[in-house]
Motif scaffolding. Structure first.
Motif, PDB file in Angstrom:
ATOM      1  N   LYS A   1       6.825  -1.399   9.291  1.00  0.00           N
ATOM      2  CA  LYS A   1       7.304  -1.682   7.940  1.00  0.00           C
ATOM      3  C   LYS A   1       8.801  -1.403   7.829  1.00  0.00           C
ATOM      4  O   LYS A   1       9.342  -0.579   8.547  1.00  0.00           O
ATOM      5  N   VAL A   2       9.417  -2.109   6.906  1.00  0.00           N
ATOM      6  CA  VAL A   2      10.761  -1.760   6.433  1.00  0.00           C
ATOM      7  C   VAL A   2      10.631  -1.466   4.947  1.00  0.00           C
ATOM      8  O   VAL A   2      10.247  -2.345   4.166  1.00  0.00           O
TER       9      VAL A   2
ATOM     10  N   THR B   1       0.803  -1.219   0.000  1.00  0.00           N
ATOM     11  CA  THR B   1       0.000   0.000   0.000  1.00  0.00           C
ATOM     12  C   THR B   1       0.834   1.267   0.000  1.00  0.00           C
ATOM     13  O   THR B   1       0.278   2.357   0.001  1.00  0.00           O
ATOM     14  N   SER B   2       2.138   1.174   0.041  1.00  0.00           N
ATOM     15  CA  SER B   2       2.979   2.369   0.109  1.00  0.00           C
ATOM     16  C   SER B   2       2.984   3.102  -1.227  1.00  0.00           C
ATOM     17  O   SER B   2       3.104   2.491  -2.286  1.00  0.00           O
ATOM     18  N   GLN B   3       2.869   4.409  -1.155  1.00  0.00           N
ATOM     19  CA  GLN B   3       2.896   5.250  -2.345  1.00  0.00           C
ATOM     20  C   GLN B   3       3.953   6.332  -2.156  1.00  0.00           C
ATOM     21  O   GLN B   3       4.028   6.955  -1.100  1.00  0.00           O
ATOM     22  N   MET B   4       4.763   6.546  -3.166  1.00  0.00           N
ATOM     23  CA  MET B   4       5.858   7.502  -3.103  1.00  0.00           C
ATOM     24  C   MET B   4       5.457   8.807  -3.775  1.00  0.00           C
ATOM     25  O   MET B   4       4.997   8.812  -4.919  1.00  0.00           O
ATOM     26  N   LEU B   5       5.648   9.912  -3.074  1.00  0.00           N
ATOM     27  CA  LEU B   5       5.451  11.251  -3.617  1.00  0.00           C
ATOM     28  C   LEU B   5       6.797  11.951  -3.692  1.00  0.00           C
ATOM     29  O   LEU B   5       7.657  11.764  -2.821  1.00  0.00           O
ATOM     30  N   VAL B   6       6.984  12.757  -4.717  1.00  0.00           N
ATOM     31  CA  VAL B   6       8.230  13.498  -4.906  1.00  0.00           C
ATOM     32  C   VAL B   6       7.909  14.983  -4.884  1.00  0.00           C
ATOM     33  O   VAL B   6       7.124  15.465  -5.711  1.00  0.00           O
ATOM     34  N   ASN B   7       8.493  15.683  -3.920  1.00  0.00           N
ATOM     35  CA  ASN B   7       8.233  17.112  -3.748  1.00  0.00           C
ATOM     36  C   ASN B   7       6.741  17.412  -3.691  1.00  0.00           C
ATOM     37  O   ASN B   7       6.255  18.383  -4.264  1.00  0.00           O
ATOM     38  N   GLY B   8       6.017  16.555  -3.014  1.00  0.00           N
ATOM     39  CA  GLY B   8       4.610  16.805  -2.768  1.00  0.00           C
ATOM     40  C   GLY B   8       3.654  16.355  -3.844  1.00  0.00           C
ATOM     41  O   GLY B   8       2.446  16.562  -3.717  1.00  0.00           O
ATOM     42  N   THR B   9       4.127  15.742  -4.901  1.00  0.00           N
ATOM     43  CA  THR B   9       3.233  15.294  -5.964  1.00  0.00           C
ATOM     44  C   THR B   9       3.586  13.866  -6.357  1.00  0.00           C
ATOM     45  O   THR B   9       4.599  13.314  -5.922  1.00  0.00           O
ATOM     46  N   SER B  10       2.750  13.257  -7.175  1.00  0.00           N
ATOM     47  CA  SER B  10       2.989  11.876  -7.585  1.00  0.00           C
ATOM     48  C   SER B  10       4.234  11.796  -8.453  1.00  0.00           C
ATOM     49  O   SER B  10       4.667  12.780  -9.052  1.00  0.00           O
TER      50      SER B  10
ATOM     51  N   GLU C   1       8.083  -3.316   0.323  1.00  0.00           N
ATOM     52  CA  GLU C   1       7.865  -3.069   1.741  1.00  0.00           C
ATOM     53  C   GLU C   1       7.821  -4.409   2.457  1.00  0.00           C
ATOM     54  O   GLU C   1       7.279  -5.391   1.949  1.00  0.00           O
ATOM     55  N   ILE C   2       8.422  -4.449   3.622  1.00  0.00           N
ATOM     56  CA  ILE C   2       8.487  -5.666   4.429  1.00  0.00           C
ATOM     57  C   ILE C   2       7.693  -5.418   5.704  1.00  0.00           C
ATOM     58  O   ILE C   2       7.981  -4.469   6.434  1.00  0.00           O
ATOM     59  N   ASN C   3       6.699  -6.234   5.951  1.00  0.00           N
ATOM     60  CA  ASN C   3       5.877  -6.067   7.146  1.00  0.00           C
ATOM     61  C   ASN C   3       6.496  -6.821   8.316  1.00  0.00           C
ATOM     62  O   ASN C   3       6.652  -8.048   8.267  1.00  0.00           O
ATOM     63  N   VAL C   4       6.856  -6.093   9.364  1.00  0.00           N
ATOM     64  CA  VAL C   4       7.456  -6.691  10.549  1.00  0.00           C
ATOM     65  C   VAL C   4       7.122  -5.788  11.735  1.00  0.00           C
ATOM     66  O   VAL C   4       7.009  -4.568  11.587  1.00  0.00           O
ATOM     67  N   LYS C   5       6.968  -6.370  12.907  1.00  0.00           N
ATOM     68  CA  LYS C   5       6.542  -5.622  14.078  1.00  0.00           C
ATOM     69  C   LYS C   5       7.664  -4.733  14.624  1.00  0.00           C
ATOM     70  O   LYS C   5       8.768  -5.190  14.874  1.00  0.00           O
ATOM     71  N   LYS C   6       7.368  -3.455  14.785  1.00  0.00           N
ATOM     72  CA  LYS C   6       8.213  -2.473  15.465  1.00  0.00           C
ATOM     73  C   LYS C   6       9.690  -2.591  15.105  1.00  0.00           C
ATOM     74  O   LYS C   6      10.541  -2.843  15.963  1.00  0.00           O
TER      75      LYS C   6
ATOM     76  N   TYR D   1      17.545   0.004   3.066  1.00  0.00           N
ATOM     77  CA  TYR D   1      16.463  -0.532   3.899  1.00  0.00           C
ATOM     78  C   TYR D   1      16.188   0.441   5.042  1.00  0.00           C
ATOM     79  O   TYR D   1      17.074   0.727   5.852  1.00  0.00           O
ATOM     80  N   LEU D   2      14.946   0.942   5.104  1.00  0.00           N
ATOM     81  CA  LEU D   2      14.570   1.939   6.099  1.00  0.00           C
ATOM     82  C   LEU D   2      13.477   1.378   7.012  1.00  0.00           C
ATOM     83  O   LEU D   2      12.340   1.162   6.576  1.00  0.00           O
ATOM     84  N   PRO D   3      13.780   1.132   8.287  1.00  0.00           N
ATOM     85  CA  PRO D   3      12.736   0.664   9.212  1.00  0.00           C
ATOM     86  C   PRO D   3      11.836   1.823   9.629  1.00  0.00           C
ATOM     87  O   PRO D   3      12.314   2.903   9.996  1.00  0.00           O
ATOM     88  N   CYS D   4      10.535   1.604   9.576  1.00  0.00           N
ATOM     89  CA  CYS D   4       9.543   2.601   9.996  1.00  0.00           C
ATOM     90  C   CYS D   4       8.852   2.037  11.232  1.00  0.00           C
ATOM     91  O   CYS D   4       7.925   1.228  11.118  1.00  0.00           O
TER      92      CYS D   4
END
Length: 822
Positions: free
Chosen positions: A804-805, A166-175, A211-216, A796-799
């Protein structure tokens, strides 16, 4: 669970197959029977049938052919390539998601349905879907990339067990498609413009890959697949029908000898079979990512892993996780080589680490401050995983540490205060000079969150958010026990009872904790500043003491600190500390890296370095007024107005001087030139970046800060390239924003500004995640089966709060027809 973006090319190729799907549904199983028959025919050629992996790709479960290990022959799905192979895979996927799927077995009333099924083409076109590749191109100006949950896709996918990414990337505020930085728009640049951008390390493509779904998720570390988790992977492979039926046909007898570099190896060292050795060697170039997670509400931590090649996920056992309540950084465990032993297989191959993890545990919040240092052997293996606590610990582990402390309390060199410490980082190092790999770590005790330094109680938010001095902070080493004796013929270490010596057995743990000095608390790096002497140097970013220090440790039977120096006492609450090579000319043949302090191995043991990088925390929140001003400025300028300022920016443009520090910062310290100058001369400090701010919506009481860890890395696996001026290119710098809820990538700029021009960097992009980004992982292996450029960095960025990663892929920004490699 791993979500990967779909391949548009695959959908186009398989469109013809979809048109005839209804006609062939009744006899669709015949295709599967055909494959089974052909598989049976090939039963006498074990390696030829590939295993299959089920991973999530947008709206469907998909089967992918995976090349079997140690196979020189191609399997059926490798031979049937192109459109034929795609059609076969599409039919198998249809069967997998249809009446025979495991999903339907769990819930017969509920069949999987794509989010857009039943909608017209017009209505599908107006939905903000994320099925297309989301990639942009960087340039001379910084980009702000924002990653959000796509609301329409998330809503349409709700209730579906096979929900899409479901992740969507925006660049400088737009698609991405509408942005001037879209990948397609950058293909319009002429050759001269492109070459200029490439030469300045400005032009790269950046793609949201998965995106990788993982807890915390908190800490991520990309490690070789041949190390920790290897046994768990083999266990999973052996559990499948194909792997059991078509096992690799090794003989474990002496008839099938192992050859390395043309030489026959007879001593397998710590490997039980030749098959184990060969498979470990094949895995050494692959990657496995380890993810640690923690929570204020759960009593156990999280340690997960993801195989980068195929997306297979796993985790350590509940028993281990319940003991390690707040896992921080994880590292490998080296294979111990004793000086009495003969040459073994480890000396002839690149297999130097055990199938084990070294885990540092604990944090400053109540209930998590009883940390420890753990070794988890064969992590993720259902039957053979076990853990051992080397120091501190919870529950039984903590009680054992206290009992051991009382038993050895008469030894003045051994710490008798082993209660209430937390650990962030631990490394392996030989401090005794006899080859024993002991553990060097820094630790601290929980500071009083509700008391001022004078002992009075305070309940104001301002006082609570200011770090107070902890009870104690120490630099310690955990001494590895010595064997009782050695076998005369082989040199094998033996215990008192004549059995093979095991330093991790209950009778030798916990290890003796020896205090080297007071002060270091969180992160550190290690170098040998002068290989001619018998000392090594530890650079510690002291968070609670708010300074950067150096300790020279004399190696010997009783290692001790022989020289201490404060490099900077005006750096604030310093956090990360890594060695970096920003200037190839500032090297010395007598200076080398021992441990760079980073989980990204850009610099390895024995490499040279020119700088020390640290981050300094800013613990003040961004006010609502500041956010409103920033938002208004962005709307007026129609561009990204960055809070983060580079140290080499023109004061006329920023309104600030180069030396002015504004919030959380990234500093560089240049190693002084001259013999022993590092002991007495000042280390030139430069502000690489400043202005990092904590986002106020966290509102917690555990002293949040920004930025977090910093890293250096090169765009490709090949490392630095030679520029036109004959110099080697400088690395990129990655910064985990921590509670700034973003990650940052900086690129080098060629300018003579400042006292140290090699510290001049520019912001390439900010990736806003909307969650705490505690660390960054960097790898170079292709991630799963998504299209991407080979040998380019994967980020790889953990959120943390989003569970998510995010996986981003770098590229060269050129047309993929010639450069993709797919």
């Amino acid at each position: 669970m791993v979500h990967i973006r779909s391949q548009q090319e695959r959908k186009e190729i398989c469109s013809k197959a979809r048109q005839s799907r209804k006609r062939e549904r009744n006899n669709g199983s015949s295709l599967f029977r055909f494959l089974v028959i052909v598989s049976a025919v090939q039963a006498f050629a074990p390696p030829t049938i590939p295993t299959t992996t089920k991973i999530k790709v947008n709206d469907h479960y998909r089967l992918y052919a995976e090349t079997p290990l140690n196979s020189d022959r191609q399997g059926l799905l490798q031979i049937l390539n192109g459109e034929v192979g795609d059609v076969i895979l599409e039919r198998l996927n249809e069967k997998l998601n249809g009446g025979n799927s495991s999903i339907e077995k769990k819930d017969k009333k509920k069949k999987y349905q794509a989010p857009t099924d039943g909608l017209s083409k017009f209505h599908r076109s107006i939905l903000a879907t994320t099925t297309k590749r989301q990639r942009c191109a960087t340039g001379e100006y910084p980009l702000k990339i924002t990653v959000n949950d796509c609301p329409t896709r998330k809503w349409l996918s709700s209730g579906s067990s096979g929900s899409a990414a479901t992740s969507q990337m925006l660049v400088n505020g737009t698609s991405v498609e509408r942005s001037l930085a879209s990948y397609d728009r950058f293909q319009w640049l002429d050759h001269e413009e492109r070459m200029r951008l490439h030469e300045g390390q400005s032009l790269f493509s950046l793609e949201l890959l998965a995106e990788i779904n993982v807890k915390k998720p908190g800490y991520v570390n990309v490690m070789p697949s041949s190390d920790a988790g290897f046994a768990a992977k083999k266990e999973s492979e052996d559990a499948t029908l194909w792997k059991k039926k078509y096992r690799l046909n090794y003989s474990q007898e002496d008839g099938n000898n192992v050859h390395v570099n043309g030489d026959e190896i007879t001593d397998l060292g710590s490997f039980s079979t030749k098959r184990d050795l060969l498979e470990r060697m094949l895995e050494s170039d692959k990657e496995r990512m380890w993810i640690t997670g923690f929570s204020l509400t759960k009593q156990s931590g999280e340690v997960h892993y993801v195989d980068v090649e195929n997306g297979r996920m796993g985790q350590i056992s509940k028993e281990s996780a319940s003991a390690i309540r707040w896992p921080n950084e994880v590292n490998s465990v080296p294979i111990q080589k004793y000086v009495h032993q003969q040459t073994s297989i480890e000396d002839e191959t690149n297999i130097v680490d055990e199938d084990a993890l070294l885990v540092s545990d604990g944090f400053l919040v109540p209930g998590r401050d009883q940390g420890g240092v753990y070794v988890v052997s064969k992590p993720g293996h259902q039957r053979n995983e076990w853990r051992v606590c080397l120091a501190g610990g919870n529950g039984v582990d903590g009680q054992l540490s206290k009992l051991e402390t009382k038993k050895i309390g008469a030894d003045s060199d051994v710490s008798t205060d082993e209660d209430g410490w937390f650990y962030h980082r631990s490394i392996w190092i030989d401090l005794t000079g006899d080859g024993r790999q002991s553990v060097l770590t820094a630790r601290a005790k929980r500071p009083s969150l509700l008391k001022k330094s004078d002992g009075t109680t305070s309940t104001s938010k301002e006082d609570v958010n200011i770090p107070s001095m902890p009870t104690k902070a120490q630099l310690v080493w955990l001494e590895r026990p010595k064997p009782h004796s050695y076998d005369e013929k082989t040199g094998t270490p033996l215990d008192r009872d004549g059995l093979v010596f095991d330093p991790f057995s209950p009778k030798h743990t916990p290890w003796k904790v020896r205090v080297l000095d007071e002060g270091p608390d969180v992160m550190f790096s290690v170098a040998d500043m002068d290989k001619a002497d018998d000392t090594i140097e530890v650079f510690s970013a002291q968070f609670f003491n708010k300074k950067l220090t150096m300790h020279s440790i004399q190696i010997g039977e009783n290692p001790k600190v022989v020289l201490k120096r404060t490099i900077d006492d005006r750096c604030g609450a310093s956090f990360s500390s890594i060695l970096a090579n920003l200037d190839d000319e500032n090297h010395s043949p007598t200076r080398e890296v021992i441990d760079s302090g980073s989980t990204v191995p850009t610099l390895k043991r024995g490499d040279g370095f020119s700088h020390l990088l640290i981050t300094s925390h800013e613990c003040s929140f961004v006010s609502d007024e500041e956010k409103a001003v920033k938002q208004k400025k962005e709307e007026e300028e129609g561009d990204y107005a960055s809070e983060v300022r580079m140290g080499n920016e023109d004061p006329k443009d920023s309104g600030k001087t180069n030396a002015e520090i504004d919030g959380g910062s990234l500093f560089s310290y240049r190693v002084p030139v001259g013999k022993d100058a590092w002991k007495t001369e000042p280390w030139i400090r430069s502000v690489i970046a400043t202005g990092f701010r904590v986002q106020g919506q966290l509102g917690n009481m555990i002293n949040p800060g920004a930025p977090g860890f910093c890293y250096t890395f090169y765009p490709t696996k090949d490392g630095p390239k030679i520029l036109k001026n004959g110099k080697k290119s400088r690395p990129l710098i990655g910064i985990a924003g921590d509670c700034a809820e973003s990650a940052y990538i900086l690129r080098p700029v060629e300018t003579s500004k400042g006292e140290d021009p090699s510290a001049n960097y520019a912001l390439m992009c900010e990736i806003e995640c909307g969650a705490t980004v505690g660390s960054i992982g960097i790898g170079y292996e292709d991630f799963c089966y998504a299209p991407q450029q080979a040998n380019y960095a994967k980020i790889y960025l953990p959120c943390y709060e989003n569970d998510k990663v995010l996986v981003f892929a770098l590229g060269n920004g050129e047309d993929e027809e010639d450069n993709d490699g797919w």
